[in-house]
Design an enzyme around this catalytic site. Structure first.
Site, PDB file in Angstrom:
ATOM      1  N   GLU A 106      12.709  17.562  39.060  1.00  0.00           N
ATOM      2  CA  GLU A 106      13.214  18.767  39.747  1.00  0.00           C
ATOM      3  C   GLU A 106      14.712  18.758  39.527  1.00  0.00           C
ATOM      4  O   GLU A 106      15.429  17.921  40.075  1.00  0.00           O
ATOM      5  CB  GLU A 106      12.838  18.713  41.233  1.00  0.00           C
ATOM      6  N   CYS A 152      20.317  22.964  44.814  1.00  0.00           N
ATOM      7  CA  CYS A 152      19.891  23.377  43.476  1.00  0.00           C
ATOM      8  C   CYS A 152      19.355  24.799  43.470  1.00  0.00           C
ATOM      9  O   CYS A 152      19.399  25.475  42.445  1.00  0.00           O
ATOM     10  CB  CYS A 152      18.847  22.410  42.936  1.00  0.00           C
ATOM     11  N   LYS A 199      14.744   4.700  45.195  1.00  0.00           N
ATOM     12  CA  LYS A 199      16.123   4.351  44.863  1.00  0.00           C
ATOM     13  C   LYS A 199      17.023   5.466  45.389  1.00  0.00           C
ATOM     14  O   LYS A 199      17.289   6.446  44.706  1.00  0.00           O
ATOM     15  CB  LYS A 199      16.278   4.181  43.352  1.00  0.00           C
ATOM     16  N   GLU A 249      26.109  25.017  36.583  1.00  0.00           N
ATOM     17  CA  GLU A 249      25.876  24.714  37.997  1.00  0.00           C
ATOM     18  C   GLU A 249      27.122  24.057  38.587  1.00  0.00           C
ATOM     19  O   GLU A 249      27.523  22.970  38.169  1.00  0.00           O
ATOM     20  CB  GLU A 249      24.670  23.789  38.157  1.00  0.00           C
TER      21      GLU A 249
END
Length: 480
Positions: free
Chosen positions: A252, A286, A178, A386
């Site tokens: 992750e 990330c 997806k 973040e």
């Protein structure tokens, strides 16, 4: 050449979607629509999972020997190697990744993953015999986990797809991918290569769509494992669903990594390294080390060197090979980063360079000015949350122990670096920082070694034998 598509990839065919709804793929640089593709629905997901389920339960893929699967995946790898430039260009067009980064990490690195996993699969202990302590012989088998839902993000789409699809395929599992709605184009090229390589029908299926479609896929009873890369907030929701269903899951997730610059570091080399480790993919990574830790004694030197380095980085058209910082993937991401820049100033951090407003020479596109904050306290939100953009915070430390404490003072634990003239001292620091990956005077990912995070940076590991093992179930067979 038109990039428009009218079909999905289900059961080895270009299948008509269940709905007429479409996704408009918009260039982050020009803000213009560059392609239109079908927007998948829950009905399409049901069809894709059914195809993957048939292919696993009654198709040839899971019953092939590892050697037979390796041969077909090797075919795919060979074809992929011939399309690296085209793949990189597609990703630059759809998400704005600077071509300098795309030609390094957006397609060559995924291909390197494929080759690494092939090597690992050839040596993997798919079946081994052990002498049991009770006098029996034991056959320990590693069998495919089943139907895998692979959900990659938009920032490094092929990189994260390959970390899931390739070990799944080599294990004998089947997959429903997806892709993010921002980056569906690269998956169409991937599907063409899978077909040409001889991957059987239903083994890989691709349905692009938004959150509702992704949530339906995660909760689908026909899925045996979910492999997700994305935000920690989304990862928590996925983990809750998988926990309720006792479904295998690997996550992750986010990061807020620290780069520690010790006083004996070669400052020029450290700054050159931080251009990549802190600002790769325009900060949309990330593993980006956006907390820069400098000693109080050397603090002003580090701030000055970092400001000078960042100020010289070229911002602009991601198709220009000289560009080092491109646009944010979408207007919402541009606005998010700008809010954090304003927040940093409200929190009392000192704006050294950058700030809100379009970079010089640009009047359109979802750009932000690369920004460096000094006098940052690690408790500030710009140091804890973040941001996912080119915003760096320089944080002072008293001594090495204090630097380690600050690096560990985060809900995340994904990556990090230490910059020093003493590699052994750097290794000692690396052993104390609680992250899944770390670098001494460099940062990279080696696909023979596990990658993943501590704490809120995720669950499980990708790459290496450990990454392949996540797509297998262990079975013990006892014989007299």
């Amino acid at each position: 050449m038109s990039l428009d598509r009218s079909t999905l990839f289900i059961d080895g065919e270009w299948a008509a979607p269940a709905s007429s709804d479409t996704i408009q793929v918009v260039s982050p640089h020009s803000e213009q629509v560059i392609a239109t593709v079908p927007e998948g629905t829950t009905t399409d997901i049901d069809a894709a999972v059914a195809a993957a389920r048939r292919a696993f339960d009654s198709g040839p893929w899971s019953r092939m020997s590892p050697e037979e699967r390796i041969e077909i995946v090797q075919n795919f790898s060979n074809l992929y190697a011939g399309k690296l430039g085209e793949m990189a260009e597609l990703i630059t067009l759809e998400m704005g990744s600077p071509t300098s980064f795309a030609n390094l990490a957006q397609s060559p690195a995924p291909w390197m993953q494929i080759e690494a996993f092939l090597g690992i699969a050839r040596e993997f202990p798919w079946e081994e015999r052990r002498t049991g302590v009770l006098g029996t012989d034991v056959v320990v088998r590693r069998e495919p986990v089943g139907v895998v839902a692979a959900i990659p993000p938009w920032n490094v789409p092929q990189f994260t797809i390959m970390s899931k699809v390739i070990p799944a395929l080599l294990s004998g599992s089947t997959v429903v991918v997806k892709p993010a709605p921002e980056t569906p184009l690269d998956t169409y090229l991937m599907a063409e290569l899978l077909l040409e390589a001889g991957v059987p029908a239903g083994v890989v299926n691709i349905v692009a769509g938004g959150r509702e479609v992704g949530a339906h896929l995660v909760a689908h009873p026909g899925v045996d494992k979910v492999a997700f890369t994305g935000s920690t907030a989304a990862g928590r929701k996925i983990a809750a669903v998988c926990g309720e269903q006792l479904k295998r899951v690997s996550l992750e997730l986010g990061g807020k990594s620290a780069a520690i610059v010790l006083d004996d570091a070669d400052l020029g080399a450290a700054m050159e390294g931080l251009k990549f480790t802190a600002l790769m993919n325009s900060g949309q990574a990330c593993v980006a080390q956006t907390r820069i830790l400098a000693s109080r004694a050397n603090y002003d030197n580090v701030v000055s060197a970092l400001a000078e380095t960042v100020s010289k980085m070229q911002v602009g058209d991601p198709m220009d090979p000289a560009t080092e910082i491109g646009p944010m993937v979408a207007q919402r991401q541009q606005e998010r980063v700008e809010k954090y820049i304003a927040l940093g100033q409200e929190e009392g951090a000192r704006l050294v360079i950058g700030g809100n407003g379009m970079p010089d020479g640009l009047s359109s596109g979802w750009y932000v000015r690369p920004t460096v904050f000094a006098d940052v306290d690690n408790a500030m939100r710009i140091a804890q949350e973040e941001i996912f953009g080119p915003v760096l915070s320089v944080i002072p430390f008293d001594d090495v122990d204090d630097a380690v404490r600050i690096a560990n003072d985060s809900e995340y634990g994904l990556a990090g670096t230490v910059w020093t003239g003493d590699v052994e001292a750097g290794l000692d620091v690396a052993r104390q920082v609680r992250t899944g990956t770390y670098g001494v005077n460099t940062y990279t990912m080696d696909f023979s070694a596990p990658f993943g995070g501590y704490k809120n940076s995720g669950v499980g590991r990708e790459f290496g034998p450990e990454g392949l093992a996540h797509y297998t179930e262990l079975k013990s067979i006892y014989t007299p």
